[in-house]
Design an enzyme around this catalytic site. Sequence first.
Site, PDB file in Angstrom:
ATOM      1  CB  SER A 222     -95.492 -56.386 -20.259  1.00  0.00           C
ATOM      2  OG  SER A 222     -96.412 -55.486 -20.833  1.00  0.00           O
TER       3      SER A 222
ATOM      4  CE1 TYR B 268     -99.198 -60.066 -20.430  1.00  0.00           C
ATOM      5  CE2 TYR B 268     -99.432 -57.679 -20.230  1.00  0.00           C
ATOM      6  CZ  TYR B 268     -98.768 -58.781 -20.742  1.00  0.00           C
ATOM      7  OH  TYR B 268     -97.664 -58.609 -21.548  1.00  0.00           O
TER       8      TYR B 268
END
Length: 316
Positions: A161, A187
Site C-alpha cells: 500500500s 499499518y
Amino acid sequence: MSETTLITTPFDASSTANDVVAGIDLTNRKAIVTGGASGIGIETARALAKAGAQVTLAVRNLDAGKRVAEDIAATTGNPLIKVGLLNLIDRISVASFVASWDGPLDILINNAGVMATPEMRTPEGWELQFATNHLGHFALANGLHDALMAAGGARVVSVSSAGHLRSPVMFDDINFLRRPYDPFLAYGQSKTANVLFAVEASKRWAYDGITVNALMPGAIRTPGVENLQITAEQIAQLEATRTSGLNLLWRTPQQGAATSVLLATSPLLNGIGGRYFVDCNEAGPNVTGTQSGVASYALDPEAAAHLWQVSMDALS
C-alpha cells in the site's frame, strides 16, 4: 533506481483485472488468493478463474468463501474454485493450510490484510497488523516454497500500500512496546514489510524460478476500509499526505485487482522480481511530501535481509 529501468506496460489506473488477463491462458495452473472472499480478493480470484486457473480462496470464513466460490464459478464458467481455511495470525492454521496443499503452485497472491486496527497483539506478543499483513504471509509463502519451486516459473504477489510511506519497519520497536501505539504507523510498517519481503524473497528464490513483486492496489472501498473507525484528526492526517493535495481517486474492486493480476500473469513480468508497482506499472522513487512512488527504505536490501531473519526468528 533510474527511471529508465522501470518496467512499463500498456495498462494504467483505469485498467481492470479482466483487461490485464485478456488473452492469457491459465489452464492447468494453480493459484491461491488469500482474503479471496472479500474486496479486491474476489475480483483477483475471478479474473484468474476466467483465464482458466484452478483457484483456491484462502479465507477465515469458510461459509463466505463457499458463497464467493459459487459466484465465481457461475460467472466464469470455471468450476475449479476451491476454498481453504486460513487464519494468518494462527500458526497452526497456516501450517494446516500448507500441509493440505498438494502438487505444484503457480501463483500465490498474498492479498489478505487488516488496516488501522486498535492496539492488539497475538498470543506470541506480535502487533496484530504486522502479524497479519506480514508474518502470516511470510510463514505461508515459506511453507509453500517447495510447491512454488515445483511449478517452474511461479509468481508470488505481495499486496502492499501507499501506506508504506508512513513508516519503515521499526526494528527496535516493531510491537510498539516503547512508543505510543499509532494504528496508521503500525499499518505503514506492515506494508513496508510486504515490499521488503518481495525484495528478499526474489533474491533468495531466484534460482528456484520464483519471482516476487509487491504492489499498491489503489484506494478501494473494501469492507475493511468502509469499517474503519478513525478520528477527524486521523482523517486530516490522511488528507495531508495525499499526492499533490488532489482528491482521493476511489477505484472499483475490478480496477483495484488489476495490478495484482498483472504481476501474477503477464509475460511482461517474466523473470522480474523484487519490485513495487502502482497502476500496473513499476513505481519510481517517492517524492517527499507526496503519497506517490516507493520509499527507498522499502527497497533497501539490508533491511530486507534483516526483516527475513527477524521473521524467521519470530516463527521459530
